[in-house]
Write an enzyme that holds these catalytic residues in place. Structure first.
Site, PDB file in Angstrom:
ATOM      1  N   CYS A 192       0.854  -1.164   0.172  1.00 31.33           N
ATOM      2  CA  CYS A 192      -0.078  -0.016  -0.049  1.00 31.33           C
ATOM      3  C   CYS A 192       1.032   1.201  -0.030  1.00 31.33           C
ATOM      4  O   CYS A 192       2.148   1.160   0.049  1.00 31.33           O
ATOM      5  CB  CYS A 192      -0.839  -0.096   1.372  1.00 31.33           C
ATOM      6  SG  CYS A 192      -0.135   0.063   2.826  1.00 31.33           S
TER       7      CYS A 192
ATOM      8  N   CYS B 204       3.287   1.534   2.671  1.00 32.63           N
ATOM      9  CA  CYS B 204       4.551   1.024   2.600  1.00 32.63           C
ATOM     10  C   CYS B 204       5.815   1.765   1.668  1.00 32.63           C
ATOM     11  O   CYS B 204       6.941   1.735   1.943  1.00 32.63           O
ATOM     12  CB  CYS B 204       4.495  -0.442   1.767  1.00 32.63           C
ATOM     13  SG  CYS B 204       3.671  -1.803   2.761  1.00 32.63           S
TER      14      CYS B 204
ATOM     15  N   CYS C 257      47.026 -11.196 -14.876  1.00 32.11           N
ATOM     16  CA  CYS C 257      47.624 -11.034 -13.539  1.00 32.11           C
ATOM     17  C   CYS C 257      46.506 -10.416 -12.561  1.00 32.11           C
ATOM     18  O   CYS C 257      45.440 -10.342 -12.880  1.00 32.11           O
ATOM     19  CB  CYS C 257      48.798 -10.229 -13.716  1.00 32.11           C
ATOM     20  SG  CYS C 257      48.265  -8.682 -14.112  1.00 32.11           S
TER      21      CYS C 257
ATOM     22  N   CYS D  47      44.478  -7.252 -13.437  1.00 33.66           N
ATOM     23  CA  CYS D  47      43.345  -7.578 -14.315  1.00 33.66           C
ATOM     24  C   CYS D  47      42.190  -7.754 -13.726  1.00 33.66           C
ATOM     25  O   CYS D  47      40.871  -7.275 -13.948  1.00 33.66           O
ATOM     26  CB  CYS D  47      43.767  -8.604 -15.386  1.00 33.66           C
ATOM     27  SG  CYS D  47      45.202  -8.288 -16.311  1.00 33.66           S
TER      28      CYS D  47
ATOM     29  N   ASP E 122      25.891 -31.221  18.615  1.00 35.78           N
ATOM     30  CA  ASP E 122      24.744 -31.707  18.938  1.00 35.78           C
ATOM     31  C   ASP E 122      24.723 -33.263  19.274  1.00 35.78           C
ATOM     32  O   ASP E 122      25.604 -33.834  18.550  1.00 35.78           O
ATOM     33  CB  ASP E 122      23.583 -31.300  17.728  1.00 35.78           C
ATOM     34  CG  ASP E 122      22.304 -32.083  18.266  1.00 35.78           C
ATOM     35  OD1 ASP E 122      21.635 -31.913  19.238  1.00 35.78           O
ATOM     36  OD2 ASP E 122      21.633 -32.799  17.196  1.00 35.78           O
TER      37      ASP E 122
ATOM     38  N   ASP F 105      22.730 -31.197  12.688  1.00 41.75           N
ATOM     39  CA  ASP F 105      21.962 -32.056  11.597  1.00 41.75           C
ATOM     40  C   ASP F 105      21.632 -30.963  10.614  1.00 41.75           C
ATOM     41  O   ASP F 105      21.072 -31.431   9.295  1.00 41.75           O
ATOM     42  CB  ASP F 105      20.941 -32.989  11.974  1.00 41.75           C
ATOM     43  CG  ASP F 105      19.779 -32.206  12.577  1.00 41.75           C
ATOM     44  OD1 ASP F 105      19.580 -30.994  12.449  1.00 41.75           O
ATOM     45  OD2 ASP F 105      18.940 -32.893  13.206  1.00 41.75           O
TER      46      ASP F 105
ATOM     47  N   ASP G 190      18.993 -27.617  14.276  1.00 43.79           N
ATOM     48  CA  ASP G 190      20.150 -26.798  14.895  1.00 43.79           C
ATOM     49  C   ASP G 190      20.568 -25.695  14.073  1.00 43.79           C
ATOM     50  O   ASP G 190      21.866 -25.147  14.145  1.00 43.79           O
ATOM     51  CB  ASP G 190      21.502 -27.793  14.832  1.00 43.79           C
ATOM     52  CG  ASP G 190      21.118 -28.965  15.850  1.00 43.79           C
ATOM     53  OD1 ASP G 190      20.624 -28.814  16.949  1.00 43.79           O
ATOM     54  OD2 ASP G 190      21.379 -30.253  15.409  1.00 43.79           O
TER      55      ASP G 190
END
Length: 808
Positions: free
Chosen positions: A15, A18, A81, A84, A484, A685, A689
């Site tokens: 809107c 925003c 190099c 560059c 964990d 995992d 976590d």
């Protein structure tokens, strides 16, 4: 100050308020003159100081809205190099919609983060204006084109050496009293093709650099060899008739030949650093056998859709990620996960595209295609890591920007200094030439990216995916590793750890408990039935079997009323633990889950006690020992109770325990370790976590390479072997050490070589050879990482039924 107009796409606006919020946020940003939001097109037009794009995007995001950023890779040609690299990056960053640009000299690719308003053609035009070539997509047959370029370079080297050898041999023979130097005309005819045909690449690239207001290695080579060639022409012209002049055609010809040889060796070595990506891309099959209405048809991979059934014959590569519907076989997943042993596959098992089917025919249902396959994600992750820059590279980039101009100044000062000191013109010129040709900005530019490409490539081959160069650089300094427990150090599924009966042996207890658990899907029921299967016991199905909410299960078998459940069920049945009371307390202290097997009628009594626990992974102990051997402190962070956590920590030798930690608080625990000065790697995992992985200095996700794991962690382990954790830290340390070694040698070459050349202690030929050697040695040193193998100590299997002290 330069003002630039930016047009930025914004997502999330709904809107006018925003739009106002975005405008206010931007107008508060330093350097912004005006901001106007178009809600219909979802764009904001900003007039602001040039080079502030990242600040503008940050302001929009801080206001609660999104800025879609696209990532595009360009193939860059013509770079020689480190200077560059800087020129290409600066050319790209000048475009108003480019947020970031990272150029990799080793892979000759640029990774550009840009807003959707930038067209690829604009990027290509900017690179070409800087004097280089660019393409938005890798050309078909890229490997073949690379081989063709190597062949051309090899031919140039051979021709240059053949033309230079007749000029060098007389110099070698002269100390032995042989004067074989060809006449000036022959020297001129031999040196000129080397200078202007085989050496034309240096003039072209050097002229582009000058036109763009910068300098590079090619400019130094062109200036130096032209000075030697020009001095020879002058000496030839000025010499009295009949007198053999002192010419230096061999200097320019040999320097160009040596540098061409060095560039060829460098190109060949650079191709080896990207071998990991090419090996992974070669795993992608182009066609598949699809089963439609009982009929097999050979189709292109691109024509498959999710849910298609694909036939995979013995010895073929799996064309897609999928699930086995029919058949029994094994899969070789070595190049995908680093797992050296074949993995058994049957109905319901997942398969990964690119792995090799064993001796059985399988019917597979497609579950992932294209960019969503595990192999595609691995390739994307490795490419991103190899394209990224390590933080240490920023120092090198700053040095490279001023390197070539500084060398030219030193060469001019050398020429002037020797002339003022009364040296002959030829001496002054040759010393200045030595300064120009020994300077090696290319070694500086290659030092970091070649090591990163070699290190991340060899790690990926062993199932270790390093997400970016920053993770790699930080990982070398890790001194604390937090784990964990469930699914990381343990299997994540309960098993019978202890079993004790009063009147019956183990087989009879399992037969009775199995009869009660048949048909149940409860994790503890599956643990009982799995143990029965291991022992070859086939329990009967109990009559009147029913679940007792919050207590266990009950049923009848051969006229006996039986139940299997917790302490509450035992108390409700009016029974006492009896002789098993002390055993129960000991097992509870270990954090085990207890289930009592009781007979409720006709004679109420306790028959036995089961203790369930989450078994340690076989490699967990070896992983902790490997970390301890490297003086790394280990931590266990788990939501489990203190008894279970301490039992695991004691068995494995973990230094510190943090138990009963809620998932939301794991990140805070990691942050607390960091506040104490530790550099922390968190291992989990990669799903529940994720906050802790993100909070750590380096997150290490274990498992099958899920999107969540790859996004949350800096390093992903493609198989759940804890021994890969110390291996990942080891390859990170070795790679960072190679970066340091490469930068040391690159700087030392220049810090020692340039002064020696300026003081007349190096001839141009030796200087040219040293310059060529510097780049080759840097790339070759990085390639030593390809021989790395993870040191994985033999795992110790936990015996499920053994008491704690016997199972350790």
């Amino acid at each position: 100050m330069n003002q630039t107009t930016y047009t930025i796409p914004v997502t999330g606006m709904t809107c006018a308020s925003c739009a106002g919020r975005v405008e206010r946020a931007l107008l508060k940003t330093p350097g912004v003159e005006s901001a106007s939001v178009n809600l219909a097109s979802e764009q904001v037009r900003i007039v602001a100081t040039a080079g502030r794009l990242s600040d503008l995007i940050g302001a929009v995001e801080k206001a609660g809205y999104g800025v879609p950023v696209q990532v595009l890779e360009l193939g860059i040609s013509g770079m020689t190099c480190g200077s560059c690299v800087g020129r290409v990056e600066r050319a790209l960053l000048k475009l108003p919609g480019v947020r970031a640009a990272s150029v990799n000299l080793a892979s000759e690719r640029a990774r550009v983060e840009m807003l959707g308003v930038v067209e690829p053609g604009e990027l290509i035009a900017a690179v070409e204006a800087a004097g280089y070539g660019a393409s938005a997509e890798a050309p078909a047959g890229e490997a073949d084109s690379g081989e063709a370029r190597l062949r051309r370079e090899r031919l140039s080297v051979i021709l240059a050496l053949l033309l230079a050898v007749p000029l060098v041999l007389p110099m070698v023979a002269q100390p032995f009293g042989y004067h074989l130097m060809p006449p000036p005309l022959i020297q001129f005819l031999l040196a000129t093709p080397v200078q202007f045909i085989l050496g034309a690449r240096f003039y072209r690239a050097g002229w582009k650099a000058v036109r763009a207001g910068a300098g590079n290695m090619d400019l130094l080579v062109a200036l130096g060899t032209s000075a030697g060639y020009g001095l020879s022409l002058y000496q030839w012209w000025a010499a009295p008739e009949g007198v053999m002049p002192h010419l230096y055609f061999e200097v320019s010809a040999v320097v160009i030949a040596l540098i061409l040889l060095g560039k060829y060796l460098e190109s060949r070595a650079k191709r080896q650093t990207s071998a990991a990506i090419r090996a992974l891309e070669a795993l992608r099959p182009e066609r598949a056998v699809r089963l439609v209405d009982g009929r097999e048809e050979n189709v292109a991979i691109a024509s498959l859709v999710l849910g298609d059934r694909v036939v995979v014959r013995p010895g073929e590569r799996f064309p897609v990620d999928g699930e086995v519907l029919e058949g029994q076989s094994q899969a070789d997943e070595a190049l995908i996960s680093g797992e050296s042993l074949p993995v058994t596959k049957g109905p319901g098992d997942p398969v990964t595209g690119g792995s090799i089917n064993g001796a059985g025919r399988l019917l597979v249902r497609t579950t992932a295609l294209g960019a969503e396959t595990v192999l595609a994600r691995i390739i994307r992750l490795v490419e991103d890591a190899q394209a990224a820059k390590a933080p240490i590279q920023k120092l090198v980039d700053r040095v490279s920007q001023v390197f070539v101009p500084a060398v030219v100044v030193v060469a001019v000062v050398t020429l002037a200094g020797w002339s003022l000191a009364g040296a002959a013109l030829e001496v002054a010129v040759l010393n200045a030439v030595s300064v120009l040709v020994i300077a090696c900005p290319c070694a500086l530019g290659l030092a970091t990216p070649t090591a990163i490409m070699a290190g991340t490539g060899v790690a990926a081959r062993h199932g270790i995916l390093i997400k970016d160069a920053e993770a790699l650089e930080i990982a070398h300094a890790v001194d604390s590793v937090a784990f964990d427990k469930t699914g990381t150090l343990t299997s994540g599924t309960p098993s019978i750890v202890h079993l004790r009966g009063l009147e019956f042996d183990e087989a009879e207890l399992l037969r009775l408990a199995g009869a009660l658990q048949r048909g149940s899907e409860h994790p503890l029921a599956r643990a009982v039935l799995e143990r029965c299967a291991e022992k070859g016991i086939s329990p009967d199905l109990a009559d009147d079997s029913r679940a007792l909410a919050g207590r266990g299960t009950s049923g009848s078998l051969a006229g006996r009323s039986l139940a299997l459940g917790n302490q509450r069920l035992l108390e409700e049945s009016g029974l006492q633990p009896g002789a098993l009371g002390e055993v129960a307390k000991a097992w509870e202290a270990e954090g085990r889950t207890l289930s009592w097997l009781i007979e409720q009628g006709p004679t109420p009594r306790v028959l036995g006690l089961f203790a369930f626990g989450d078994l340690l992974k076989p490699g967990a102990g070896a992983a902790i020992r490997a970390l301890a051997a490297r003086q790394l402190r280990s931590h266990l962070i788990t939501g489990d109770n203190w008894g279970s956590a301490r039992a695991v920590a004691t068995r494995l030798g973990i230094d510190d325990v943090h138990a009963e930690v809620l998932p939301a608080d794991k990140a805070a625990t990691v942050a607390a370790l960091k506040r104490k000065g530790a550099v922390v790697a968190m291992v989990g995992d990669g799903i529940n976590d994720a906050p802790a992985l993100a909070a750590a200095d380096v997150g290490i996700a274990m498992g099958g390479g899920t999107d969540v794991a790859m996004q949350a962690a800096g390093i992903t382990l493609m198989r759940g072997d804890p021994r890969l954790v110390p291996a990942a830290l080891d390859i990170s340390r070795r790679t960072y050490r190679k970066i340091q070694q490469n930068l040391f040698w690159a700087f030392i070459y220049n810090l020692i070589g340039i002064p020696l050349a300026a003081f007349g202690l190096l001839s141009p030929v030796v200087a040219g050879a040293a310059m060529a050697l510097s780049s080759v040695s840097v790339v070759s040193n990085a390639l030593l990482l390809k021989n790395w193998q993870p040191v994985l100590a033999e795992p110790i299997e936990e015996t499920p039924a053994a008491p704690l002290q016997e199972a350790s």
